[in-house]
Design a protein around this motif. Structure first.
Motif, PDB file in Angstrom:
ATOM      1  N   PRO A 255      -2.565  11.763  -9.810  1.00 61.50           N
ATOM      2  CA  PRO A 255      -3.560  12.096  -8.784  1.00 61.50           C
ATOM      3  C   PRO A 255      -4.009  10.852  -8.029  1.00 61.50           C
ATOM      4  O   PRO A 255      -4.033   9.751  -8.575  1.00 61.50           O
ATOM      5  CB  PRO A 255      -4.717  12.702  -9.586  1.00 61.50           C
ATOM      6  N   GLU A 256      -4.360  11.051  -6.777  1.00 66.71           N
ATOM      7  CA  GLU A 256      -4.871   9.959  -5.956  1.00 66.71           C
ATOM      8  C   GLU A 256      -6.369   9.763  -6.160  1.00 66.71           C
ATOM      9  O   GLU A 256      -6.868   8.655  -6.023  1.00 66.71           O
ATOM     10  CB  GLU A 256      -4.617  10.244  -4.476  1.00 66.71           C
ATOM     11  N   GLU A 257      -7.091  10.839  -6.458  1.00 68.70           N
ATOM     12  CA  GLU A 257      -8.542  10.763  -6.576  1.00 68.70           C
ATOM     13  C   GLU A 257      -9.029  11.514  -7.805  1.00 68.70           C
ATOM     14  O   GLU A 257      -8.451  12.522  -8.202  1.00 68.70           O
ATOM     15  CB  GLU A 257      -9.208  11.376  -5.341  1.00 68.70           C
ATOM     16  N   ASP A 258     -10.137  11.005  -8.368  1.00 65.48           N
ATOM     17  CA  ASP A 258     -10.825  11.715  -9.444  1.00 65.48           C
ATOM     18  C   ASP A 258     -11.826  12.657  -8.785  1.00 65.48           C
ATOM     19  O   ASP A 258     -12.968  12.297  -8.525  1.00 65.48           O
ATOM     20  CB  ASP A 258     -11.522  10.733 -10.386  1.00 65.48           C
ATOM     21  N   ALA A 259     -11.347  13.825  -8.439  1.00 67.18           N
ATOM     22  CA  ALA A 259     -12.148  14.823  -7.736  1.00 67.18           C
ATOM     23  C   ALA A 259     -11.646  16.206  -8.144  1.00 67.18           C
ATOM     24  O   ALA A 259     -10.611  16.338  -8.793  1.00 67.18           O
ATOM     25  CB  ALA A 259     -12.038  14.624  -6.230  1.00 67.18           C
ATOM     26  N   VAL A 260     -12.397  17.230  -7.747  1.00 68.19           N
ATOM     27  CA  VAL A 260     -12.071  18.607  -8.120  1.00 68.19           C
ATOM     28  C   VAL A 260     -11.734  19.419  -6.879  1.00 68.19           C
ATOM     29  O   VAL A 260     -12.507  19.436  -5.915  1.00 68.19           O
ATOM     30  CB  VAL A 260     -13.253  19.274  -8.856  1.00 68.19           C
ATOM     31  N   THR A 261     -10.590  20.065  -6.911  1.00 71.25           N
ATOM     32  CA  THR A 261     -10.232  21.067  -5.913  1.00 71.25           C
ATOM     33  C   THR A 261     -10.644  22.423  -6.471  1.00 71.25           C
ATOM     34  O   THR A 261     -10.313  22.753  -7.612  1.00 71.25           O
ATOM     35  CB  THR A 261      -8.716  21.075  -5.644  1.00 71.25           C
ATOM     36  N   VAL A 262     -11.380  23.189  -5.689  1.00 75.40           N
ATOM     37  CA  VAL A 262     -11.765  24.545  -6.080  1.00 75.40           C
ATOM     38  C   VAL A 262     -11.117  25.486  -5.073  1.00 75.40           C
ATOM     39  O   VAL A 262     -11.446  25.462  -3.882  1.00 75.40           O
ATOM     40  CB  VAL A 262     -13.293  24.736  -6.092  1.00 75.40           C
ATOM     41  N   ALA A 263     -10.177  26.296  -5.541  1.00 80.20           N
ATOM     42  CA  ALA A 263      -9.491  27.271  -4.700  1.00 80.20           C
ATOM     43  C   ALA A 263      -9.884  28.663  -5.195  1.00 80.20           C
ATOM     44  O   ALA A 263      -9.821  28.929  -6.390  1.00 80.20           O
ATOM     45  CB  ALA A 263      -7.984  27.076  -4.793  1.00 80.20           C
ATOM     46  N   TYR A 264     -10.294  29.530  -4.263  1.00 79.88           N
ATOM     47  CA  TYR A 264     -10.760  30.843  -4.719  1.00 79.88           C
ATOM     48  C   TYR A 264     -10.411  31.955  -3.740  1.00 79.88           C
ATOM     49  O   TYR A 264     -10.131  31.722  -2.569  1.00 79.88           O
ATOM     50  CB  TYR A 264     -12.278  30.819  -4.963  1.00 79.88           C
ATOM     51  N   THR A 265     -10.443  33.168  -4.273  1.00 82.29           N
ATOM     52  CA  THR A 265     -10.411  34.389  -3.477  1.00 82.29           C
ATOM     53  C   THR A 265     -11.558  35.254  -3.965  1.00 82.29           C
ATOM     54  O   THR A 265     -11.894  35.253  -5.146  1.00 82.29           O
ATOM     55  CB  THR A 265      -9.080  35.156  -3.634  1.00 82.29           C
ATOM     56  N   SER A 266     -12.156  35.985  -3.061  1.00 84.28           N
ATOM     57  CA  SER A 266     -13.295  36.829  -3.419  1.00 84.28           C
ATOM     58  C   SER A 266     -13.244  38.098  -2.589  1.00 84.28           C
ATOM     59  O   SER A 266     -13.232  38.033  -1.358  1.00 84.28           O
ATOM     60  CB  SER A 266     -14.602  36.074  -3.173  1.00 84.28           C
ATOM     61  N   VAL A 267     -13.202  39.216  -3.255  1.00 82.64           N
ATOM     62  CA  VAL A 267     -13.091  40.498  -2.552  1.00 82.64           C
ATOM     63  C   VAL A 267     -14.459  40.984  -2.076  1.00 82.64           C
ATOM     64  O   VAL A 267     -14.642  41.317  -0.911  1.00 82.64           O
ATOM     65  CB  VAL A 267     -12.414  41.555  -3.456  1.00 82.64           C
ATOM     66  N   TYR A 268     -15.446  40.997  -2.970  1.00 81.31           N
ATOM     67  CA  TYR A 268     -16.772  41.528  -2.621  1.00 81.31           C
ATOM     68  C   TYR A 268     -17.846  40.446  -2.561  1.00 81.31           C
ATOM     69  O   TYR A 268     -19.016  40.753  -2.403  1.00 81.31           O
ATOM     70  CB  TYR A 268     -17.185  42.606  -3.619  1.00 81.31           C
ATOM     71  N   GLY A 269     -17.463  39.182  -2.719  1.00 89.70           N
ATOM     72  CA  GLY A 269     -18.427  38.101  -2.621  1.00 89.70           C
ATOM     73  C   GLY A 269     -18.932  37.561  -3.950  1.00 89.70           C
ATOM     74  O   GLY A 269     -19.536  36.492  -3.992  1.00 89.70           O
ATOM     75  N   HIS A 270     -18.686  38.275  -5.045  1.00 90.37           N
ATOM     76  CA  HIS A 270     -19.206  37.828  -6.350  1.00 90.37           C
ATOM     77  C   HIS A 270     -18.461  36.597  -6.873  1.00 90.37           C
ATOM     78  O   HIS A 270     -19.071  35.719  -7.488  1.00 90.37           O
ATOM     79  CB  HIS A 270     -19.155  38.965  -7.372  1.00 90.37           C
ATOM     80  N   THR A 271     -17.170  36.531  -6.642  1.00 94.69           N
ATOM     81  CA  THR A 271     -16.417  35.347  -7.074  1.00 94.69           C
ATOM     82  C   THR A 271     -16.836  34.149  -6.230  1.00 94.69           C
ATOM     83  O   THR A 271     -16.976  33.039  -6.750  1.00 94.69           O
ATOM     84  CB  THR A 271     -14.905  35.602  -6.992  1.00 94.69           C
ATOM     85  N   ARG A 272     -17.084  34.355  -4.953  1.00 91.32           N
ATOM     86  CA  ARG A 272     -17.583  33.280  -4.093  1.00 91.32           C
ATOM     87  C   ARG A 272     -18.930  32.772  -4.608  1.00 91.32           C
ATOM     88  O   ARG A 272     -19.187  31.559  -4.640  1.00 91.32           O
ATOM     89  CB  ARG A 272     -17.709  33.743  -2.644  1.00 91.32           C
TER      90      ARG A 272
ATOM     91  N   HIS B  71       0.835  -1.206   0.000  1.00 90.45           N
ATOM     92  CA  HIS B  71       0.000   0.000   0.000  1.00 90.45           C
ATOM     93  C   HIS B  71       0.871   1.257   0.000  1.00 90.45           C
ATOM     94  O   HIS B  71       0.641   2.194  -0.766  1.00 90.45           O
ATOM     95  CB  HIS B  71      -0.920  -0.019   1.222  1.00 90.45           C
ATOM     96  N   TYR B  72       1.881   1.276   0.832  1.00 89.97           N
ATOM     97  CA  TYR B  72       2.741   2.455   0.960  1.00 89.97           C
ATOM     98  C   TYR B  72       3.647   2.632  -0.253  1.00 89.97           C
ATOM     99  O   TYR B  72       3.912   3.762  -0.674  1.00 89.97           O
ATOM    100  CB  TYR B  72       3.535   2.392   2.266  1.00 89.97           C
ATOM    101  N   ILE B  73       4.089   1.552  -0.821  1.00 93.92           N
ATOM    102  CA  ILE B  73       4.883   1.643  -2.053  1.00 93.92           C
ATOM    103  C   ILE B  73       4.015   2.189  -3.180  1.00 93.92           C
ATOM    104  O   ILE B  73       4.462   3.022  -3.975  1.00 93.92           O
ATOM    105  CB  ILE B  73       5.504   0.280  -2.407  1.00 93.92           C
ATOM    106  N   SER B  74       2.759   1.752  -3.228  1.00 94.53           N
ATOM    107  CA  SER B  74       1.828   2.252  -4.241  1.00 94.53           C
ATOM    108  C   SER B  74       1.613   3.764  -4.091  1.00 94.53           C
ATOM    109  O   SER B  74       1.602   4.502  -5.082  1.00 94.53           O
ATOM    110  CB  SER B  74       0.493   1.517  -4.125  1.00 94.53           C
ATOM    111  N   LEU B  75       1.447   4.230  -2.861  1.00 93.63           N
ATOM    112  CA  LEU B  75       1.286   5.672  -2.626  1.00 93.63           C
ATOM    113  C   LEU B  75       2.533   6.435  -3.050  1.00 93.63           C
ATOM    114  O   LEU B  75       2.439   7.472  -3.709  1.00 93.63           O
ATOM    115  CB  LEU B  75       0.989   5.939  -1.148  1.00 93.63           C
ATOM    116  N   TYR B  76       3.684   5.940  -2.666  1.00 97.59           N
ATOM    117  CA  TYR B  76       4.932   6.608  -3.048  1.00 97.59           C
ATOM    118  C   TYR B  76       5.073   6.657  -4.565  1.00 97.59           C
ATOM    119  O   TYR B  76       5.504   7.675  -5.131  1.00 97.59           O
ATOM    120  CB  TYR B  76       6.138   5.907  -2.422  1.00 97.59           C
TER     121      TYR B  76
END
Length: 162
Positions: free
Chosen positions: A18-35, A5-10
């Motif tokens: 990637p480890e997972e088929d998923a989406v990371t959403v990273a954001y910044t929002s000054v006035y809330g519209h981007t949020r 298991h650990y060799i597979s991770l390494y």
């Protein structure tokens, strides 16, 4: 006990897979519209049963947001244009990714800018040395969501769900 298991991770980590088929959403929002745009995207992704992890970079642990981008197969960066650049927390985030050799991911951008949206241009320029990035598109918001930008976000959700 479970050396395989650990060799597979390494093996995954050392090859930047990637480890997972998923989406990371990273954001910044000054006035809330981007949020609001991010919330709309996440809603569309949930309708398609796509796993997401969301990070407000001004309020989240930066190391967790960076780790998520490396763990997951897809990344969305959403930020405002700020003095012809990108908001400082997003700049720091992109720098963390690129100095750690971020690669082999599908990436989309949501940019917000009232007069001259530049965020997508700045981010793609900062990531030009990142290998095997598949750009899935950019949604451009002019201050707040409207019919056109909502449609662009729906297109990004479609691309992320494939």
């Amino acid at each position: 006990e479970n050396l395989g298991h650990y060799i597979s991770l390494y093996d995954k980590w050392s090859s930047y897979a990637p480890e997972e088929d998923a989406v990371t959403v990273a954001y910044t929002s000054v006035y809330g519209h981007t949020r609001e745009a991010v919330n709309y995207l996440v809603e569309k992704l949930k309708e398609k049963n796509v796993k997401t992890e969301v990070f407000d970079l001004a309020r989240s642990d930066m190391s967790q947001a960076v780790a998520s981008a490396f763990k997951n197969s897809k990344l969305v960066m959403a930020t405002t244009t700020y003095n012809g650049e990108i908001f400082p927390f997003m700049r720091e985030y992109v720098e963390h990714l690129t100095e750690r050799n971020f690669q082999k991911r599908k990436v989309a951008i949501i940019e917000n800018g009232s007069w001259g949206p530049m965020a997508a241009k700045v981010i793609t320029s900062m990531m030009e040395k990142s290998k095997e990035i598949e750009w899935l598109g950019t949604a451009t918001i002019l201050s707040a969501l409207n019919e056109s930008s909502s449609s662009q976000i729906e297109e990004i959700a479609d691309a992320l769900s494939k």
